[in-house]
Design an enzyme around this catalytic site. Structure first.
Site, PDB file in Angstrom:
ATOM      1  N   HIS A 281       0.839  -1.206   0.000  1.00  0.00           N
ATOM      2  CA  HIS A 281       0.000   0.000   0.000  1.00  0.00           C
ATOM      3  C   HIS A 281       0.869   1.250   0.000  1.00  0.00           C
ATOM      4  O   HIS A 281       1.920   1.312   0.636  1.00  0.00           O
ATOM      5  CB  HIS A 281      -1.038   0.002   1.114  1.00  0.00           C
ATOM      6  N   GLU A 327      -4.962   2.814   2.546  1.00  0.00           N
ATOM      7  CA  GLU A 327      -5.087   1.610   3.374  1.00  0.00           C
ATOM      8  C   GLU A 327      -5.222   1.955   4.843  1.00  0.00           C
ATOM      9  O   GLU A 327      -6.034   1.367   5.567  1.00  0.00           O
ATOM     10  CB  GLU A 327      -3.868   0.704   3.155  1.00  0.00           C
ATOM     11  N   GLU A 328      -4.421   2.920   5.299  1.00  0.00           N
ATOM     12  CA  GLU A 328      -4.337   3.189   6.728  1.00  0.00           C
ATOM     13  C   GLU A 328      -5.640   3.695   7.331  1.00  0.00           C
ATOM     14  O   GLU A 328      -5.862   3.565   8.535  1.00  0.00           O
ATOM     15  CB  GLU A 328      -3.229   4.215   7.006  1.00  0.00           C
ATOM     16  N   ASP A 355       2.769  -6.240   3.588  1.00  0.00           N
ATOM     17  CA  ASP A 355       2.426  -5.111   4.462  1.00  0.00           C
ATOM     18  C   ASP A 355       2.752  -5.480   5.902  1.00  0.00           C
ATOM     19  O   ASP A 355       1.899  -5.400   6.797  1.00  0.00           O
ATOM     20  CB  ASP A 355       0.943  -4.744   4.324  1.00  0.00           C
ATOM     21  N   HIS A 422       3.600   3.137  12.597  1.00  0.00           N
ATOM     22  CA  HIS A 422       2.730   4.282  12.911  1.00  0.00           C
ATOM     23  C   HIS A 422       3.386   5.302  13.840  1.00  0.00           C
ATOM     24  O   HIS A 422       2.683   6.073  14.493  1.00  0.00           O
ATOM     25  CB  HIS A 422       1.404   3.816  13.529  1.00  0.00           C
TER      26      HIS A 422
END
Length: 466
Positions: A281, A327-328, A355, A422
């Protein structure tokens, strides 16, 4: 950047094929070609070069922002540069969200600043912030057990540590507080929520990620404290005094914004309508530069295709590389791909996504009905065991897997993945080029064998699972 190795290996492999007989059999050709793919990938830097370029020239790529748009343009140019065909963007629209001011402090009994970040999708505090007493819950389950109307006007603090595991098994349980903490607190009257970051690091880096509001409940702000700040807050609370926090976060919803999936292909020579899909992604969170999540996946999948193209190999089926957008913020690229290609999914013979960072795989997982022996041969050539755990192929593959598309996945070692994921620490220096090369080798080998296999990886009934 080591691409010179490919030509020599390819020449040697082709020579090995053609000296055995004037018309060598498929079995006689297979071993040298497979060895060539592995050697070219392991000695090359194709995948690393792609993630280096993406993270250096674009940086962070929050879904729906101008940076994600630049990333799409960059990826279109890169796909064309490495020789992919039918390169295009398949656009879709998302609800945009942007980060703003983020501050927090303990007001009493021990005044001090704290480091935190808003969770994706959170609403803002009032303009001047909110100051209130902390209501502490060691786990999300403790919050669920709290009486209704017991948290009026308070700032809820949910702790709960995440356990490390190679497959990231601790993420789902720990993530409940991020996903649902705001609504569970709101239904009990809370004014705001802070959580211990959903991660496994001990650095002072807060960990963001998407949250969700339940229908019919007030929307209250929610943010994540870095792990050391969560530890500090717990120690203060253990002193037995009431603790007051001042919280000010100012994210905002910015309305509809463009996103999109970038597609490129190696068109098949005999069954071009049949698709082997490999992917990562393209978007990332905005705190780091999205190297392990998921620049690595873009480098691995596109780098694998580049290996095959540079070797002059022509698959029978089409190998499609997808760089999913958004995606996130809810797998929006995966759902958009499903909706656009729904009538053609019967021709998707196998799909997978990278991923989970850049570390090499330690096992291979299957989500196919037939043709397992093809993937088992890939695992054997890579020296990897087969797992007894099924797979949906990866986050963005899930929507099409649910409609019957066969899947597989290289389960990468994610023991340390959530130290970086993240956070501001997700940067290129965390990636070992040799690790990326090993993943590229696995993807290139799998894509090549699946694209040339006789099986379609489905049950005899072509509608089974749909």
């Amino acid at each position: 950047m080591k691409h010179w190795a490919l030509m020599g290996v390819a020449t040697l492999a082709l020579a090995s094929c053609t000296t055995v007989a004037d018309q060598p059999s498929d079995m006689m050709m297979k071993a040298p070609v497979e060895a060539m793919i592995l050697e070219a990938a392991r000695s090359g830097t194709q995948g690393y070069d792609i993630v280096e370029g993406l993270t250096t020239e674009i940086g962070q790529r929050l879904a729906g922002t101008e940076a994600e748009a630049r990333a799409r343009d960059w990826t279109v140019a890169k796909f064309k540069e490495i020789g992919l065909q039918n390169v295009r963007v398949e656009p879709f629209t998302i609800s945009g969200w942007e980060r703003g001011v983020e501050t927090a402090s303990i007001v009493s009994p021990f005044p001090q600043e704290m480091l935190l970040t808003a969770l994706g999708g959170s609403v803002a505090t009032p303009a001047g912030g909110v100051t209130a007493e902390i209501a502490y819950f060691p786990t999300f389950e403790d919050l669920e057990s709290a009486p209704m109307d017991s948290l009026d006007g308070k700032i809820v603090f949910i702790s709960g540590r995440m356990d490390k595991a190679p497959n990231g098994a601790g993420y789902g349980p720990a993530n409940r507080k991020r996903r649902s903490g705001a609504s569970e607190s709101a239904k009990r009257g809370a004014a705001a929520v802070v959580i211990r970051s959903v991660g496994t690091d001990s650095h002072r880096f807060p960990h963001t990620g998407q949250m969700r509001y339940a229908d019919g409940l007030p929307k209250i702000p929610i943010a994540a404290l870095s792990a050391p700040d969560a530890d500090q807050l717990e120690r203060i609370l253990e002193r037995g005094q009431a603790v007051t926090m001042a919280l000010n976060i100012q994210p905002r919803a910015v309305g509809d914004r463009p996103s999109g999936n970038v597609i490129g292909e190696i068109v098949g020579t005999e069954r071009p309508e049949e698709i082997v899909l490999i992917s990562g992604h393209l978007d990332s969170w905005d705190l780091g530069t999205g190297a392990i999540d998921d620049g690595a996946g873009i480098g691995i999948s596109a780098g694998a295709a580049q290996i095959l193209i540079e070797a002059g190999l022509k698959p029978k089926r089409t190998i499609r590389v997808v760089a999913y957008g958004a995606e996130e913020v809810g797998l929006l690229g995966g759902f958009a791909y499903r909706d656009l290609h729904k009538d053609d999914l019967i021709n998707h013979v196998l799909a997978t996504e990278s991923d989970f960072g850049s570390k090499p795989a330690y096992e291979v997982q299957l989500g196919v009905t037939e043709g397992a022996e093809v993937i088992e041969s890939v695992a054997d050539m890579l020296g990897l065991p087969m797992s007894d755990q099924p797979t949906n192929g990866g986050p963005d593959i899930g929507p099409i897997a649910a409609l019957g598309v066969p899947t597989m996945r290289f389960q990468q070692d994610g023991t340390d993945y959530f130290d970086l994921h993240h956070t501001p620490d997700d940067t290129l220096d965390k990636i070992d080029p040799d690790d990326i090369a090993e993943n590229v080798a696995a993807f290139a080998l799998m894509a090549w064998l699946a694209a040339n296999a006789d099986t379609d990886f489905r049950a005899d009934d072509p509608q089974a699972g749909n």
